[in-house]
Scaffold this active site. Structure first.
Site, PDB file in Angstrom:
ATOM      1  N   THR A  11       0.857  -1.187   0.000  1.00  0.00           N
ATOM      2  CA  THR A  11       0.000   0.000   0.000  1.00  0.00           C
ATOM      3  C   THR A  11       0.887   1.229   0.000  1.00  0.00           C
ATOM      4  O   THR A  11       2.002   1.191   0.524  1.00  0.00           O
ATOM      5  CB  THR A  11      -0.951   0.046   1.217  1.00  0.00           C
ATOM      6  OG1 THR A  11      -1.728   1.248   1.154  1.00  0.00           O
ATOM      7  CG2 THR A  11      -0.211   0.025   2.540  1.00  0.00           C
ATOM      8  N   ASP A  73      -7.745  -4.078   0.935  1.00  0.00           N
ATOM      9  CA  ASP A  73      -8.670  -3.126   0.335  1.00  0.00           C
ATOM     10  C   ASP A  73      -9.728  -2.838   1.388  1.00  0.00           C
ATOM     11  O   ASP A  73     -10.200  -3.756   2.060  1.00  0.00           O
ATOM     12  CB  ASP A  73      -9.317  -3.696  -0.929  1.00  0.00           C
ATOM     13  CG  ASP A  73      -9.908  -2.581  -1.775  1.00  0.00           C
ATOM     14  OD1 ASP A  73      -9.140  -1.719  -2.243  1.00  0.00           O
ATOM     15  OD2 ASP A  73     -11.134  -2.544  -1.959  1.00  0.00           O
ATOM     16  N   ASP A 159     -13.059   8.555   9.204  1.00  0.00           N
ATOM     17  CA  ASP A 159     -13.186   8.372  10.660  1.00  0.00           C
ATOM     18  C   ASP A 159     -14.048   9.442  11.342  1.00  0.00           C
ATOM     19  O   ASP A 159     -14.831   9.114  12.241  1.00  0.00           O
ATOM     20  CB  ASP A 159     -11.804   8.333  11.329  1.00  0.00           C
ATOM     21  CG  ASP A 159     -11.086   7.008  11.109  1.00  0.00           C
ATOM     22  OD1 ASP A 159     -11.763   6.008  10.788  1.00  0.00           O
ATOM     23  OD2 ASP A 159      -9.846   6.969  11.253  1.00  0.00           O
TER      24      ASP A 159
HETATM   25  P1  IMP Z   1      -8.253   1.640  -0.931  1.00  0.00           P
HETATM   26  O1  IMP Z   1      -6.892   2.221  -0.860  1.00  0.00           O
HETATM   27  O2  IMP Z   1      -8.796   1.462  -2.310  1.00  0.00           O
HETATM   28  O3  IMP Z   1      -8.379   0.416  -0.075  1.00  0.00           O
HETATM   29  O4  IMP Z   1      -9.219   2.759  -0.299  1.00  0.00           O
HETATM   30  C1  IMP Z   1      -9.431   2.831   1.055  1.00  0.00           C
HETATM   31  C2  IMP Z   1     -10.201   4.110   1.380  1.00  0.00           C
HETATM   32  O5  IMP Z   1     -11.249   3.790   2.288  1.00  0.00           O
HETATM   33  C3  IMP Z   1      -9.320   5.116   2.110  1.00  0.00           C
HETATM   34  O6  IMP Z   1      -8.671   5.983   1.217  1.00  0.00           O
HETATM   35  C4  IMP Z   1     -10.343   5.839   2.981  1.00  0.00           C
HETATM   36  O7  IMP Z   1     -11.042   6.787   2.220  1.00  0.00           O
HETATM   37  C5  IMP Z   1     -11.312   4.719   3.333  1.00  0.00           C
HETATM   38  N1  IMP Z   1     -10.894   4.040   4.568  1.00  0.00           N
HETATM   39  C6  IMP Z   1     -10.353   2.799   4.673  1.00  0.00           C
HETATM   40  N2  IMP Z   1     -10.060   2.513   5.946  1.00  0.00           N
HETATM   41  C7  IMP Z   1     -10.401   3.606   6.660  1.00  0.00           C
HETATM   42  C8  IMP Z   1     -10.308   3.909   8.050  1.00  0.00           C
HETATM   43  O8  IMP Z   1      -9.797   3.142   8.879  1.00  0.00           O
HETATM   44  N3  IMP Z   1     -10.772   5.102   8.424  1.00  0.00           N
HETATM   45  C9  IMP Z   1     -11.320   5.985   7.534  1.00  0.00           C
HETATM   46  N4  IMP Z   1     -11.408   5.779   6.232  1.00  0.00           N
HETATM   47  C10 IMP Z   1     -10.948   4.564   5.788  1.00  0.00           C
END
Ligand code: IMP
Length: 201
Positions: A11, A73, A159
């Protein structure tokens, strides 16, 4: 059986990495990040589910880096919005939208259905791939509600609008430790740590 001494955490999200380092820090394994390997262009996240995207990313980065790889994800699922932002959480509204802009759009849509429940959950899917094989998959979730208004400045992303009833606060109003104790990423990565502990000794 020892799977690996080194594992790539695939990531580029600094906030996620901070939480993941805290959750996996005690393991006798070197955690590499995408900064430690030759640059790899990110894949398109075309999956329809968090699990699909975690697997897609783990397979992609493991193949490119030739390292055992963990991908995750995650995102926010709001029931009254048919699951949105869901797998689009990172890109919701516009890829470069600020979180206050995203919150405003979420409240605008929720205001259109004042009687709908405000229930929501965070979801985190984690996949481990090594040598082309999926070795481990898990999903962690935390149930909550969309807060009446954003509150708090800890944490990241959504959050401030995620109210967690047992704490009586949003996840941006509590410490990182308190968040990780109950939240989606904490649950998923503790399950991963348990699996790594047993497969890595
Ligand atoms: P990914 O990188 O495609 O998995 O996108 C994840 C997105 O979900 C992040 O950029 C946040 O917008 C949201 N997200 C995931 N985990 C959290 C968390 O623990 N707190 C708040 N937002 C989260």
């Amino acid at each position: 059986m020892r799977v690996t001494h080194r594992i790539l955490i695939a990531t580029t999200n600094r906030d996620k990495l901070r939480e993941i380092r805290e959750l996996l820090g005690d393991l006798p394994i070197t955690l590499l990040t995408l900064d430690d390997v030759a640059a790899i262009a990110p894949p398109e996240e075309t999956g329809l589910t968090f699990a699909d995207n975690a697997r897609l990313k783990a397979e992609y980065y493991a193949a490119h880096a030739q390292l055992p790889t963990v991908a995750e994800d995650s995102g926010l699922v709001i029931d009254a919005l048919n699951g949105e932002p869901g797998v689009h959480s990172a890109r919701f509204l516009r890829p470069d939208a600020t979180y206050p802009e995203r919150f405003a759009e979420i409240y605008r849509r929720l205001d259109e259905q004042p009687d709908a429940p405000r229930t929501a959950r965070f979801v985190c899917a984690v996949t481990v791939v090594a040598a082309g094989a999926v070795l481990f998959e898990t999903i962690g979730t935390v149930e909550g509600e969309i807060a009446d208004a954003p509150r708090g400045s800890a944490g990241f992303g959504y959050d401030p609008i995620f109210y967690y009833p047992p704490y009586g606060m949003t996840l941006a109003e509590v410490s990182q430790d308190a968040k990780l104790a109950v939240a989606h990423r904490g649950k998923a990565f503790r399950a991963l740590a348990e699996w790594l502990r047993h497969s890595a000794v």
